[in-house]
Design a protein around this motif. Structure first.
Motif, mmCIF file in Angstrom:
data_model
loop_
_atom_site.group_PDB
_atom_site.id
_atom_site.type_symbol
_atom_site.label_atom_id
_atom_site.label_comp_id
_atom_site.label_asym_id
_atom_site.label_seq_id
_atom_site.Cartn_x
_atom_site.Cartn_y
_atom_site.Cartn_z
ATOM 1 N N GLU A 42 0.832 -1.203 0.000
ATOM 2 C CA GLU A 42 0.000 0.000 0.000
ATOM 3 C C GLU A 42 0.867 1.253 0.000
ATOM 4 N N ASP A 43 1.950 1.215 0.779
ATOM 5 C CA ASP A 43 2.847 2.365 0.839
ATOM 6 C C ASP A 43 3.535 2.586 -0.503
ATOM 7 N N ALA A 44 3.985 1.484 -1.137
ATOM 8 C CA ALA A 44 4.646 1.605 -2.438
ATOM 9 C C ALA A 44 3.696 2.141 -3.499
ATOM 10 N N ALA A 45 2.429 1.709 -3.432
ATOM 11 C CA ALA A 45 1.445 2.212 -4.386
ATOM 12 C C ALA A 45 1.216 3.707 -4.193
ATOM 13 N N ALA A 46 1.156 4.160 -2.925
ATOM 14 C CA ALA A 46 0.979 5.590 -2.664
ATOM 15 C C ALA A 46 2.178 6.401 -3.157
ATOM 16 N N ILE A 47 3.384 5.857 -2.941
ATOM 17 C CA ILE A 47 4.584 6.548 -3.430
ATOM 18 C C ILE A 47 4.556 6.641 -4.950
ATOM 19 N N ALA A 48 4.144 5.552 -5.614
ATOM 20 C CA ALA A 48 4.095 5.563 -7.075
ATOM 21 C C ALA A 48 3.122 6.617 -7.591
ATOM 22 N N VAL A 49 1.979 6.765 -6.891
ATOM 23 C CA VAL A 49 1.009 7.799 -7.301
ATOM 24 C C VAL A 49 1.612 9.188 -7.148
ATOM 25 N N GLN A 50 2.297 9.433 -6.036
ATOM 26 C CA GLN A 50 2.923 10.736 -5.819
ATOM 27 C C GLN A 50 3.983 11.031 -6.874
ATOM 28 N N ILE A 51 4.805 10.023 -7.157
ATOM 29 C CA ILE A 51 5.865 10.217 -8.152
ATOM 30 C C ILE A 51 5.265 10.498 -9.522
ATOM 31 N N GLN A 52 4.209 9.748 -9.869
ATOM 32 C CA GLN A 52 3.584 9.950 -11.174
ATOM 33 C C GLN A 52 2.987 11.358 -11.290
ATOM 34 N N ALA A 53 2.436 11.873 -10.199
ATOM 35 C CA ALA A 53 1.895 13.233 -10.218
ATOM 36 C C ALA A 53 3.016 14.253 -10.460
ATOM 37 N N ARG A 54 4.163 14.018 -9.882
ATOM 38 C CA ARG A 54 5.288 14.938 -10.084
ATOM 39 C C ARG A 54 5.840 14.827 -11.493
ATOM 40 N N VAL A 55 5.770 13.600 -12.063
ATOM 41 C CA VAL A 55 6.196 13.446 -13.452
ATOM 42 C C VAL A 55 5.285 14.253 -14.374
ATOM 43 N N GLN A 56 3.999 14.191 -14.138
ATOM 44 C CA GLN A 56 3.043 14.913 -14.976
ATOM 45 C C GLN A 56 3.212 16.431 -14.849
ATOM 46 N N LYS A 57 3.676 16.885 -13.691
ATOM 47 C CA LYS A 57 3.934 18.318 -13.522
ATOM 48 C C LYS A 57 5.277 18.725 -14.111
ATOM 49 N N GLY A 58 6.085 17.719 -14.529
ATOM 50 C CA GLY A 58 7.385 18.026 -15.102
ATOM 51 C C GLY A 58 8.455 18.288 -14.079
ATOM 52 N N VAL A 59 8.171 17.966 -12.817
ATOM 53 C CA VAL A 59 9.152 18.209 -11.763
ATOM 54 C C VAL A 59 10.303 17.204 -11.835
ATOM 55 N N ILE A 60 9.963 15.938 -12.139
ATOM 56 C CA ILE A 60 10.978 14.890 -12.267
ATOM 57 C C ILE A 60 10.802 14.207 -13.608
ATOM 58 N N SER A 61 11.768 13.341 -13.948
ATOM 59 C CA SER A 61 11.771 12.709 -15.268
ATOM 60 C C SER A 61 10.811 11.527 -15.302
ATOM 61 N N PRO A 62 10.305 11.167 -16.504
ATOM 62 C CA PRO A 62 9.450 9.983 -16.637
ATOM 63 C C PRO A 62 10.134 8.694 -16.181
ATOM 64 N N GLU A 63 11.462 8.701 -16.220
ATOM 65 C CA GLU A 63 12.200 7.511 -15.781
ATOM 66 C C GLU A 63 11.912 7.205 -14.317
ATOM 67 N N ASP A 64 11.804 8.254 -13.500
ATOM 68 C CA ASP A 64 11.499 8.053 -12.088
ATOM 69 C C ASP A 64 10.087 7.496 -11.903
ATOM 70 N N GLY A 65 9.150 7.943 -12.759
ATOM 71 C CA GLY A 65 7.802 7.405 -12.681
ATOM 72 C C GLY A 65 7.763 5.934 -13.009
ATOM 73 N N SER A 66 8.507 5.522 -14.020
ATOM 74 C CA SER A 66 8.571 4.100 -14.376
ATOM 75 C C SER A 66 9.223 3.296 -13.271
ATOM 76 N N LEU A 67 10.269 3.855 -12.668
ATOM 77 C CA LEU A 67 10.962 3.159 -11.583
ATOM 78 C C LEU A 67 10.035 2.955 -10.380
ATOM 79 N N ALA A 68 9.240 3.994 -10.046
ATOM 80 C CA ALA A 68 8.325 3.875 -8.914
ATOM 81 C C ALA A 68 7.237 2.855 -9.190
ATOM 82 N N ALA A 69 6.733 2.821 -10.430
ATOM 83 C CA ALA A 69 5.713 1.836 -10.784
ATOM 84 C C ALA A 69 6.270 0.422 -10.726
ATOM 85 N N ALA A 70 7.508 0.237 -11.198
ATOM 86 C CA ALA A 70 8.129 -1.086 -11.139
ATOM 87 C C ALA A 70 8.361 -1.521 -9.700
ATOM 88 N N GLU A 71 8.743 -0.556 -8.854
ATOM 89 C CA GLU A 71 8.951 -0.877 -7.437
ATOM 90 C C GLU A 71 7.646 -1.326 -6.796
#
Length: 432
Positions: A175-204
């Motif tokens: 549950e915690d990993a899923a919440a982190i992945a959602v947060q990371i994906q939101a930051r990717v969509q805002k352009g704050v971090i790279s899409p690579e980090d979003g993929s990494l969080a989803a894989a984690e």
């Protein structure tokens, strides 16, 4: 004989039990109503099981316990199968013509002999004693099976609790990993971090989900093993009550109990060999007998004779079987002494293991995990501020999860080690 447990391996053994051990602890089985083809289903009530309940059921209805009980009942029934006669009476019949030297034949001759043998020693009494000793041995075997069954069921219960605790840890981590992945994906969509980090969080998050599925399978297996240990059907729903979060007090065990079921069984086996020796010797010693013979000769004369058969004690015919029986008695007596010595060594090792595992649990609980949790809290804040890379954060997070599983495994191992020490001692302290 109890297996010698390798020192400092109980934690690993308990974790292995958890991942090789039934349906979810709170599962309910739906069963169709009788007499209907497509009847609605009703949920079978779950069996509420505590540790002492598992011990009681394991001692009463585990498959091995039921097997030994059936043998003990058969052994008790066999005590009444000793007859009054140890040798069956024999009848010998004679018939044939009588002929004189001149060729004349007055008629046929017939005869009969009835003969009964008797032992020179009390073979009936010896056999009754041997049957009684065998019945006692089988009952001692049954008590030993009950004793082992209780311990096996207790270990299976603790393994199932451990599997449940590991599943809960991994589910929370998922549950915690899923919440982190959602947060990371939101930051990717805002352009704050790279899409690579979003993929990494989803894989984690997906990888943590795999770990949860593995824990769920281990929990299911552990409950199947627990059901077998307590002698209930494989589909029986269970609800476990208990926790491995607390550390029980150190077992207060001083020495091996004289009433230890394994020692009692060893004594019963020795007594059985001694009584069997008496029966063997009584059977091998030559018999004496009485008989009566009746003959009707061809000429019409009749003869009736009584006979007595007595052995001539020129040699000891029971010497060899007596020597073999003596060897078996000596072997049983020696095995009983070796068992007591082995149990004392095992008890010393088991008590050392109980103390060692408590030290390990305390170190994990007071030194390792608190610092790791602090580090994860700081690292997550750094990730949120964008000053820490995700790979190092995920590596640290995995280390915390591994340490949390080590802690629950260490606590389960303490209970397994305590149960082993009490089992080796023959009961003893049962403090929780």
């Amino acid at each position: 004989m109890l297996p010698v447990r390798a020192p400092r391996c109980v934690a690993a053994s308990c974790l292995a039990l958890a991942f090789a051990a039934g349906p979810p602890a709170y599962a309910e089985v739906a069963t169709p109503l009788a007499g209907t083809a497509h009847a609605p289903v009703v949920a079978a009530p779950a069996l509420v099981l505590r540790r002492e309940d598992a011990r009681r059921l394991g001692a009463r209805q585990a498959p091995e316990v039921l097997h030994t009980k059936a043998l003990a009942q058969a052994g008790s029934a066999a005590r009444g199968d000793i007859g009054a006669l140890t040798f069956a009476p024999r009848v010998t019949l004679y018939a044939g013509p009588r002929q004189f030297a001149n060729g004349a034949s007055p008629g046929a001759e017939v005869g009969a002999q009835l003969f009964q043998e008797f032992p020179t020693q009390d073979l009936v009494g010896a056999r009754k004693q041997a049957a009684a000793a065998e019945a006692d041995r089988l009952h001692a075997e049954g008590r030993r099976a009950e004793y082992d069954g209780a311990k096996i069921a207790e270990e299976a219960f603790d393994a199932a609790l451990l599997a449940e605790a590991v599943f809960a840890l991994r589910h929370r981590a998922e549950e915690d990993a899923a919440a982190i992945a959602v947060q990371i994906q939101a930051r990717v969509q805002k352009g704050v971090i790279s899409p690579e980090d979003g993929s990494l969080a989803a894989a984690e998050a997906a990888d943590v989900r795999l770990n949860t599925l593995d824990a769920e399978g281990a929990r299911t297996e552990s409950l199947f093993l627990l059901r077998r240990a307590i002698g209930v059907p494989p589909e029986a729903p269970l609800r476990l009550e208990g926790s491995i979060d607390t550390v029980p007090t150190m077992p207060n065990i001083k020495a091996i109990s004289d009433s230890h079921p394994m020692l009692a069984l060893a004594r019963a086996q020795t007594a059985r060999e001694k009584s069997e020796r008496t029966a063997i010797v009584a059977r091998e010693i030559p018999t004496w007998g009485v008989g009566v013979t009746y003959m009707r000769e061809g000429t019409g004369e009749r003869t009736t004779l009584a006979s007595v058969q007595l052995p001539i004690p020129v040699t000891d015919v029971a010497k060899y079987p007596r020597a073999q029986a003596d060897l078996r008695v000596l072997a049983r007596e020696s095995e009983a002494r070796l068992l007591k010595d082995d149990l004392e060594r095992q008890l010393a090792m088991a008590l050392h293991e109980c103390g060692h595992l408590r030290e390990r649990e305390e170190l994990l609980n007071t030194a390792v995990l608190p610092k790791l949790r602090e580090a994860v809290t700081v690292a997550r804040a750094q990730v949120d501020r964008g000053v820490r890379d995700l790979p190092s954060f995920f590596a640290l997070r995995k280390r915390v999860l591994a340490a949390e599983e080590q802690l629950v495994a260490a606590r389960a191992s303490i209970r397994v080690a305590d149960a082993h020490a009490r089992h080796v001692a023959g009961g003893g302290d049962k403090s929780e």
